[in-house]
Design a protein around this motif. Structure first.
Motif, PDB file in Angstrom:
ATOM      1  N   ALA A  50       6.049   9.345  -2.325  1.00 17.49           N
ATOM      2  CA  ALA A  50       4.618   9.588  -2.362  1.00 17.49           C
ATOM      3  C   ALA A  50       3.950   8.428  -1.351  1.00 17.49           C
ATOM      4  CB  ALA A  50       4.231   9.715  -3.723  1.00 17.49           C
ATOM      5  N   GLU A  71       0.612   5.426   4.846  1.00 15.27           N
ATOM      6  CA  GLU A  71      -0.238   5.532   3.747  1.00 15.27           C
ATOM      7  C   GLU A  71      -0.022   6.882   3.124  1.00 15.27           C
ATOM      8  OE1 GLU A  71      -3.713   4.091   2.788  1.00 15.27           O
ATOM      9  OE2 GLU A  71      -2.272   2.150   3.545  1.00 15.27           O
ATOM     10  N   PRO A  72      -0.270   6.986   1.731  1.00 14.79           N
ATOM     11  CA  PRO A  72      -0.012   7.999   1.048  1.00 14.79           C
ATOM     12  C   PRO A  72      -0.612   9.248   1.592  1.00 14.79           C
ATOM     13  CG  PRO A  72      -0.401   6.368  -0.498  1.00 14.79           C
ATOM     14  CD  PRO A  72      -0.629   5.634   0.693  1.00 14.79           C
ATOM     15  N   LYS A  73      -1.903   9.139   2.050  1.00 14.11           N
ATOM     16  CA  LYS A  73      -2.789  10.407   2.146  1.00 14.11           C
ATOM     17  C   LYS A  73      -2.146  11.092   3.482  1.00 14.11           C
ATOM     18  CE  LYS A  73      -6.366   7.292   3.810  1.00 14.11           C
ATOM     19  NZ  LYS A  73      -7.752   7.106   3.884  1.00 14.11           N
ATOM     20  N   VAL A  77       2.207  14.842   1.379  1.00 16.57           N
ATOM     21  CA  VAL A  77       2.719  15.251   0.319  1.00 16.57           C
ATOM     22  C   VAL A  77       1.683  15.436  -0.860  1.00 16.57           C
ATOM     23  CG1 VAL A  77       5.192  14.502   0.883  1.00 16.57           C
ATOM     24  CG2 VAL A  77       3.280  13.099  -0.524  1.00 16.57           C
ATOM     25  N   PHE A  81       0.891  15.228 -11.434  1.00 12.49           N
ATOM     26  CA  PHE A  81       1.392  14.321 -12.443  1.00 12.49           C
ATOM     27  C   PHE A  81       1.471  14.858 -13.893  1.00 12.49           C
ATOM     28  CE2 PHE A  81      -1.006  12.120  -9.114  1.00 12.49           C
ATOM     29  CZ  PHE A  81      -0.631  10.979  -9.104  1.00 12.49           C
ATOM     30  N   LEU A  86      -6.376  14.994 -13.718  1.00 16.48           N
ATOM     31  CA  LEU A  86      -7.447  15.743 -13.184  1.00 16.48           C
ATOM     32  C   LEU A  86      -8.742  14.729 -13.362  1.00 16.48           C
ATOM     33  CD1 LEU A  86      -7.210  19.228 -14.956  1.00 16.48           C
ATOM     34  CD2 LEU A  86      -6.745  18.482 -12.738  1.00 16.48           C
ATOM     35  N   ARG A  94     -14.218  21.742  -8.316  1.00 17.42           N
ATOM     36  CA  ARG A  94     -14.428  20.371  -7.606  1.00 17.42           C
ATOM     37  C   ARG A  94     -13.021  19.594  -7.571  1.00 17.42           C
ATOM     38  NH1 ARG A  94     -18.726  16.735  -9.225  1.00 17.42           N
ATOM     39  NH2 ARG A  94     -17.916  15.908  -7.343  1.00 17.42           N
ATOM     40  N   PHE A  98     -11.324  18.704  -4.039  1.00 15.76           N
ATOM     41  CA  PHE A  98     -11.535  17.128  -3.701  1.00 15.76           C
ATOM     42  C   PHE A  98     -10.552  16.763  -2.484  1.00 15.76           C
ATOM     43  CE2 PHE A  98     -10.615  12.590  -4.631  1.00 15.76           C
ATOM     44  CZ  PHE A  98     -12.162  12.200  -4.556  1.00 15.76           C
ATOM     45  N   PRO A  99      -9.334  17.129  -2.255  1.00 15.31           N
ATOM     46  CA  PRO A  99      -8.305  16.644  -1.247  1.00 15.31           C
ATOM     47  C   PRO A  99      -8.776  17.391   0.019  1.00 15.31           C
ATOM     48  CG  PRO A  99      -7.085  18.189  -2.756  1.00 15.31           C
ATOM     49  CD  PRO A  99      -8.442  17.785  -3.507  1.00 15.31           C
ATOM     50  N   LYS A 101     -11.846  18.073   0.785  1.00 10.97           N
ATOM     51  CA  LYS A 101     -13.278  17.446   1.036  1.00 10.97           C
ATOM     52  C   LYS A 101     -13.105  16.202   1.775  1.00 10.97           C
ATOM     53  CE  LYS A 101     -17.642  16.765  -1.726  1.00 10.97           C
ATOM     54  NZ  LYS A 101     -17.949  16.805  -3.195  1.00 10.97           N
ATOM     55  N   ASN A 102     -12.084  15.577   1.329  1.00 12.41           N
ATOM     56  CA  ASN A 102     -11.715  14.158   1.892  1.00 12.41           C
ATOM     57  C   ASN A 102     -11.094  14.366   3.368  1.00 12.41           C
ATOM     58  OD1 ASN A 102     -12.385  12.991  -0.416  1.00 12.41           O
ATOM     59  ND2 ASN A 102     -10.428  12.919  -1.497  1.00 12.41           N
ATOM     60  N   ARG A 146      -4.651  22.014  -7.185  1.00  2.88           N
ATOM     61  CA  ARG A 146      -5.148  20.894  -6.361  1.00  2.88           C
ATOM     62  C   ARG A 146      -3.933  20.589  -5.401  1.00  2.88           C
ATOM     63  NH1 ARG A 146      -7.000  15.647  -9.649  1.00  2.88           N
ATOM     64  NH2 ARG A 146      -4.575  15.501  -9.795  1.00  2.88           N
ATOM     65  N   ARG A 150      -3.872  21.988  -0.575  1.00  5.71           N
ATOM     66  CA  ARG A 150      -3.644  21.181   0.688  1.00  5.71           C
ATOM     67  C   ARG A 150      -2.235  21.702   1.582  1.00  5.71           C
ATOM     68  NH1 ARG A 150      -2.338  15.253  -1.164  1.00  5.71           N
ATOM     69  NH2 ARG A 150      -1.895  15.153   0.702  1.00  5.71           N
TER      70      ARG A 150
ATOM     71  N   ASP B 212      -2.925   7.123 -13.124  1.00  2.00           N
ATOM     72  CA  ASP B 212      -2.716   8.090 -12.615  1.00  2.00           C
ATOM     73  C   ASP B 212      -3.833   8.671 -11.862  1.00  2.00           C
ATOM     74  OD1 ASP B 212      -0.055   8.396 -13.500  1.00  2.00           O
ATOM     75  OD2 ASP B 212      -0.546  10.039 -14.896  1.00  2.00           O
ATOM     76  N   LEU B 213      -4.904   8.601 -12.466  1.00  2.00           N
ATOM     77  CA  LEU B 213      -6.360   9.080 -11.617  1.00  2.00           C
ATOM     78  C   LEU B 213      -6.288   8.290 -10.168  1.00  2.00           C
ATOM     79  CD1 LEU B 213      -9.254   9.442 -14.069  1.00  2.00           C
ATOM     80  CD2 LEU B 213      -7.866  11.394 -12.725  1.00  2.00           C
ATOM     81  N   GLU B 218      -5.539   8.577  -4.460  1.00  2.00           N
ATOM     82  CA  GLU B 218      -4.946   8.230  -3.287  1.00  2.00           C
ATOM     83  C   GLU B 218      -4.086   9.153  -2.313  1.00  2.00           C
ATOM     84  OE1 GLU B 218      -2.973   4.143  -4.108  1.00  2.00           O
ATOM     85  OE2 GLU B 218      -2.375   3.942  -2.018  1.00  2.00           O
ATOM     86  N   LEU B 219      -3.656   9.885  -3.323  1.00  2.00           N
ATOM     87  CA  LEU B 219      -2.702  11.190  -2.740  1.00  2.00           C
ATOM     88  C   LEU B 219      -3.776  12.035  -1.924  1.00  2.00           C
ATOM     89  CD1 LEU B 219       0.226  11.174  -5.012  1.00  2.00           C
ATOM     90  CD2 LEU B 219       0.342  11.268  -2.427  1.00  2.00           C
ATOM     91  N   ASP B 220      -4.797  12.327  -2.839  1.00  2.00           N
ATOM     92  CA  ASP B 220      -5.663  13.411  -2.155  1.00  2.00           C
ATOM     93  C   ASP B 220      -6.602  12.953  -0.971  1.00  2.00           C
ATOM     94  OD1 ASP B 220      -4.994  15.091  -4.038  1.00  2.00           O
ATOM     95  OD2 ASP B 220      -6.608  14.776  -5.597  1.00  2.00           O
ATOM     96  N   GLY B 221      -6.330  11.633  -0.733  1.00  2.00           N
ATOM     97  CA  GLY B 221      -7.094  11.198   0.544  1.00  2.00           C
ATOM     98  C   GLY B 221      -8.277  10.316   0.571  1.00  2.00           C
ATOM     99  N   ALA B 222      -8.821  10.346  -0.763  1.00  2.00           N
ATOM    100  CA  ALA B 222      -9.979   9.643  -0.829  1.00  2.00           C
ATOM    101  C   ALA B 222     -10.080   7.893  -0.392  1.00  2.00           C
ATOM    102  CB  ALA B 222     -10.606   9.619  -2.473  1.00  2.00           C
ATOM    103  N   ASN B 223     -11.070   7.961   0.372  1.00  2.00           N
ATOM    104  CA  ASN B 223     -11.074   6.402   0.534  1.00  2.00           C
ATOM    105  C   ASN B 223     -11.849   5.545  -0.390  1.00  2.00           C
ATOM    106  OD1 ASN B 223     -13.865   6.954   1.026  1.00  2.00           O
ATOM    107  ND2 ASN B 223     -13.705   7.145   3.131  1.00  2.00           N
ATOM    108  N   GLN B 226     -15.276   6.828  -1.521  1.00  2.00           N
ATOM    109  CA  GLN B 226     -15.313   8.293  -2.070  1.00  2.00           C
ATOM    110  C   GLN B 226     -14.487   8.300  -3.769  1.00  2.00           C
ATOM    111  OE1 GLN B 226     -12.635  10.014   0.854  1.00  2.00           O
ATOM    112  NE2 GLN B 226     -14.302  11.328   1.704  1.00  2.00           N
ATOM    113  N   GLU B 230     -16.868   9.203  -6.483  1.00  2.00           N
ATOM    114  CA  GLU B 230     -16.521  10.582  -7.176  1.00  2.00           C
ATOM    115  C   GLU B 230     -15.623  10.450  -8.430  1.00  2.00           C
ATOM    116  OE1 GLU B 230     -16.967  13.706  -5.325  1.00  2.00           O
ATOM    117  OE2 GLU B 230     -17.175  13.178  -3.229  1.00  2.00           O
TER     118      GLU B 230
END
Lengths: 362, 321
Positions: A50, A71-73, A77, A81, A86, A94, A98-99, A101-102, A146, A150, B212-213, B218-223, B226, B230
Motif C-alpha cells: 500500500a 506515494e500511497p495515493k 490500490v 481495514f 470508516l 460521504r 471521499f476518495p 472527492k480527493n 469505499r 475507486r 487506521d483512519l 492517506e490511501l484515499d488520496g487526502a492531502n 483535506q 474532513e
C-alpha cells in the motif's frame, strides 16, 4: 494490469525484522491469500504494497512500474481495514465518496458511482447513516464500497471479516469471492483464519516469522506441506506428528516412534537416507489414520468428540502423546478406554526432518 | 493545628459574620449533613427505598451547592435594582420591592459600557480565533508530521505552560512597546494568539484518532488540508470547542494586561471600564452592580448556549465514545 510483485523485499523496524527477503508475484485478477499466525509479518507485507511503510530493501511493483518511492495515493490500490477505518463523522455516502472527492471527480459522476456501488453491495438504504448507526455487516460493506468505488488496480484486505460474527462471516466470505470473480480484480487478502485461506484464494502464501514458508494452490498446500510449520498450521484438527529415529532392520528403514515402528515405502526410505536426517517427524492427517488391527501403533482411546457428521477419536500413545483419528459418522466408533491399533497407507505419510522442519521427499 | 483549636476558629469566624449570612451557613451545613447521612444510610435500605433516598440526598447536596454558587450572582442582580442606601442596609435586603431600572441606564451611558464591551468582544474574538488557528496548526504538526526535534520542541511548548503569566509580563510589555504596539489592538491581542496549552489540548485529541483512519485517508488520496478538515477536526471537535470557550472566558476576563498596555480610553476593555465606573460612582453601589451585570450578561448567555460543549470537552476521552 493489476499485477503485484515483490522482489527480495525486507522490512526492518529498528532491530526487529518484520519481513525477511520475500519474493512474491500476484498475477492480474488473482485472489492471493497471505496466511499466517498473528505477528508473522503478513500485515506488514500488505502495508508495504500500500505504501504505508517503505521497504528497507527490495523492490515492489504494481502493474508495470516500480512503486518504491511512490506515494500511497498514487499507487492505485485500495485497502479494506480490519477496523474498517470508516470516518466516524461522515455518512456512508460521504465515506464512499471521499476518495473520489480527493481525486476531484466531477460531482455528477461521483454521485452516480456511489449509487452504483451502493446498489451492488445493498447499501442504498443506509447511505445517509453514520457508521455508529450501522450494523457490523453494513460497516464492513461500506468499507468495501469505499475501496471498490475507486476501481483500483488491486485490493488489499487486512482481515476484513474478523470483526463479524461467525454466521455473517461465512456469508460474507462467499459474497467476497463472488465479488472478486465479477469485478475481475487482483486481491491480496491477509488473514490468520485457515478456512478463509483455503476457501477464498486462488493461491495461498503461508507466512511465519517474516518469511514465506510456501506458496501454492490451497489443495497443494494441504496435500504437500513444504515443512512442519505449514503442515501443523493448515488443517483442523491439525495433522498428527510423531517424531522418531530412522532405524534399519534387514535393510528396511522404519521410523521408531513411542507408539511403535512406522514402516516406509521404498522411495520414502531412499528419501530419508538421502536427506541424512537424524530425527524424522512423521505427519498424518486425522482423516488418513485408520483403526486397524494390523496397524503399527498401539494406543488407547481417551475421548470421542462427536460432531454429528463425523467423530474425532482422540487417542493417546504409551508416552501420552495425542493422536487424533477422524471417522465418518457412519463408521462405528470405538469406546473411550478401548485399546486400539492405528495405521495409515504409507503414501499418506508426510515426512519431515525433525531438526530443520523441511519436507523429506515429495 | 489541633481539632479543638480548629473548631474554635470556625466558631470565632462564624461569630464575626453578619447574622443573616451566619444563619445561611449554618442552614447550609445542616442540609449538607442531612444529605450525606441520607446517601450513606441509603446503602442499607431496600433497593427501591435506596434509590429514592439516594436521589433525595443527591438533590439536597446539589441544591446547597447551587445556592452557594448562585447566591452572589443573585445578590448582584438584587443590589443593582435597589436604592444606593438600601444596598448597605442591615439586615441586607434580599428582594427589591421597588426595582430601580434606571441604574442600568446610568451604568450604560455614564460608564460608556457599550464602547468597552465592543472593545472586549473585538479583542476576545481576535484572540479566540488566533489561538484556535495556531493551536490546531501546531497540534497537527506535533501529532501527524515527522520532523527533526519534534519531541524537544513539544517539550518547549509544554514548558511555557509552567511559566506564570506574571513572569513574562515585563518582557512582553517591552516587546510590545518596542514594536510600536503600545496602546493598539495589536498590543492587546498578539501576545495571546498562541498558547502551549491550546496546542497540547488539541494534540491530545488528534492523537486519539485511530491510526487506521490516518492510513485510510492517506490511501484515499487526502492531502493534509483535506485530512485535517474532513477527518481530524471533526473527531477533535469537542476538544477544539472546549479550547475556544476557555480561550474566550480567559481573554474576556483579562484585567492587568489591557490596563497596562493601553492608555487611551477608546481601547479599553470592559473589565477596566468597570473599574472606572466604580471609581466614578463611589457611593452608587447599585450602578456599579448594574454595570457588573451588564458586563457579565454576554458571558452568561454564552455559557448557557455552549454548556454542553464545555462539559463534553472537559470529559472528552474519559469515556470511549
Amino acid at each position: 494490469m493489476g499485477r503485484v510483485a515483490l522482489t527480495r523485499v525486507t522490512k526492518r523496524f529498528g532491530e526487529v525484522t518484520a519481513v525477511s527477503d520475500i519474493t512474491l508475484e500476484v498475477e492480474d485478477q488473482e485472489f492471493l491469500v497471505l496466511l499466517g499466525p498473528s505477528g508473522c509479518g503478513k500485515s506488514t507485507v500488505l502495508r508495504l504494497i500500500a505504501g504505508l511503510e517503505s521497504p528497507t530493501d527490495g523492490s515492489i511493483e504494481i502493474g508495470d512500474r516500480v512503486v518504491n518511492g511512490v506515494e500511497p495515493k498514487e499507487r492505485d490500490v485500495a485497502m479494506v481495514f480490519q477496523s474498517y477505518a470508516l470516518y466516524p463523522q461522515m455518512t456512508a455516502r460521504r465515506n464512499i465518496e471521499f476518495p473520489l472527492k480527493n481525486q476531484r471527480t466531477p460531482k455528477l459522476e461521483r454521485a452516480r458511482r456511489v449509487e452504483e456501488v451502493a446498489e451492488t453491495l445493498e447499501l442504498t438504504e443506509v447511505l445517509d447513516r453514520r457508521p455508529a448507526q450501522m450494523s457490523g455487516g453494513q460497516r464492513q460493506r461500506v468499507a468495501l464500497a469505499r475501496a471498490i468505488v475507486r476501481r483500483p488496480e488491486a485490493f488489499l484486505m487486512d482481515e476484513p471479516l474478523s470483526n463479524l460474527d461467525a454466521k455473517l462471516r461465512t456469508q460474507t466470505r462467499t459474497e467476497l469471492i463472488e465479488l472478486q470473480r465479477r469485478l475481475a480484480t487482483t486481491v491480496v487478502y491477509v488473514t490468520h483464519d485457515q478456512v478463509e485461506g483455503m476457501t477464498m484464494g486462488h493461491r495461498v502464501a503461508v507466512m511465519e516469522n517474516g518469511v514465506i514458508q510456501q506458496v501454492g494452490a490451497p489443495t497443494e498446500i494441504y496435500d504437500h506441506p513444504a515443512n512442519l510449520f505449514v503442515a501443523g498450521f493448515i488443517g483442523n484438527p491439525p495433522m498428527n506428528v510423531l517424531t522418531g529415529l530412522p532405524t534399519s532392520e534387514d535393510g528396511r528403514l522404519a521410523i521408531e516412534t513411542p507408539g511403535g515402528g512406522i514402516p516406509l515405502t521404498a522411495p520414502q526410505q531412499d528419501a530419508v537416507r538421502r536427506s541424512g536426517a537424524t530425527q524424522v517427524a512423521v505427519g498424518v492427517r486425522p482423516e488418513h489414520i485408520r483403526l486397524d488391527e494390523d496397524g503399527p501403533l498401539r494406543a488407547s482411546v481417551a475421548v470421542i468428540e462427536a460432531l454429528g457428521y463425523e467423530n474425532h477419536v482422540v487417542c493417546r500413545l504409551e508416552d501420552g502423546q495425542q493422536v487424533i483419528v477422524r471417522l465418518r459418522a457412519e463408521v462405528a466408533a470405538p469406546r473411550e478406554g478401548d485399546k486400539v491399533h492405528l495405521g495409515a497407507e504409507p503414501r499418506r505419510l508426510h515426512l519431515f526432518d525433525a531438526t530443520t522442519g523441511a519436507r523429506i521427499g515429495t | 493545628m489541633s481539632a479543638e483549636h480548629g473548631t474554635g476558629t470556625v466558631a470565632t469566624a462564624l461569630g464575626t459574620l453578619a447574622p443573616g449570612f451566619r444563619d445561611f451557613l449554618v442552614g447550609a451545613g445542616i442540609v449538607v449533613v442531612a444529605g450525606t447521612v441520607l446517601l450513606v444510610l441509603s446503602r442499607r435500605a431496600s433497593p427501591t427505598h435506596r434509590r429514592q433516598a439516594a436521589l433525595v440526598g443527591r438533590y439536597l447536596l446539589l441544591v446547597v451547592l447551587a445556592v452557594i454558587v448562585l447566591f452572589p450572582l443573585y445578590i448582584t442582580v438584587v443590589d443593582s435594582l435597589l436604592q444606593p442606601d438600601q444596598v448597605v442596609a442591615k439586615p441586607p435586603i434580599l428582594f427589591p420591592t421597588h426595582p430601580q431600572w434606571s441604574s442600568y441606564a446610568t451604568a450604560w451611558t455614564q460608564g460608556h459600557l457599550g464602547r468597552y464591551l465592543l472593545n472586549s468582544f473585538v479583542v476576545t474574538g481576535v484572540i479566540v480565533v488566533g489561538e484556535l488557528v495556531t493551536s490546531i496548526a501546531a497540534a497537527y504538526a506535533f501529532a501527524f508530521l515527522r520532523f527533526p526535534f519534534r519531541k524537544t520542541l513539544f517539550v518547549v511548548f509544554l514548558a511555557t505552560m509552567m511559566v506564570p503569566v506574571e513572569v513574562t509580563f515585563l518582557t512582553n510589555l517591552n516587546t510590545v512597546v518596542s514594536l510600536g504596539w503600545y496602546n493598539t489592538y495589536f498590543g492587546l491581542t498578539i501576545p495571546f494568539l498562541a498558547t502551549g496549552f491550546g496546542a497540547f489540548l488539541v494534540r491530545q485529541a488528534f492523537l486519539g484518532l485511530p491510526g487506521d483512519l490516518r492510513d485510510a485517508a492517506e490511501l484515499d488520496g487526502a492531502n493534509h488540508w483535506q485530512f485535517l478538515r474532513e477527518v481530524a477536526l471533526p473527531v477533535a471537535r469537542p476538544a477544539v470547542a472546549a479550547l475556544g470557550i476557555f480561550s474566550f472566558f480567559s481573554a474576556f476576563g483579562q484585567y492587568l494586561w489591557p490596563l497596562i498596555v493601553t492608555k487611551d480610553d477608546r481601547l479599553r476593555t470592559v473589565t477596566i471600564g468597570l473599574k472606572f465606573l466604580a471609581n466614578s460612582q463611589l457611593n452608587n453601589f447599585n450602578v456599579i452592580f448594574a454595570g457588573t451585570v451588564l458586563a457579565a450578561l454576554p458571558l452568561f448567555i454564552l455559557l448557557v448556549v455552549f454548556e454542553k460543549q464545555l462539559v463534553r470537552g472537559l470529559t472528552a476521552g474519559a469515556v470511549k465514545g
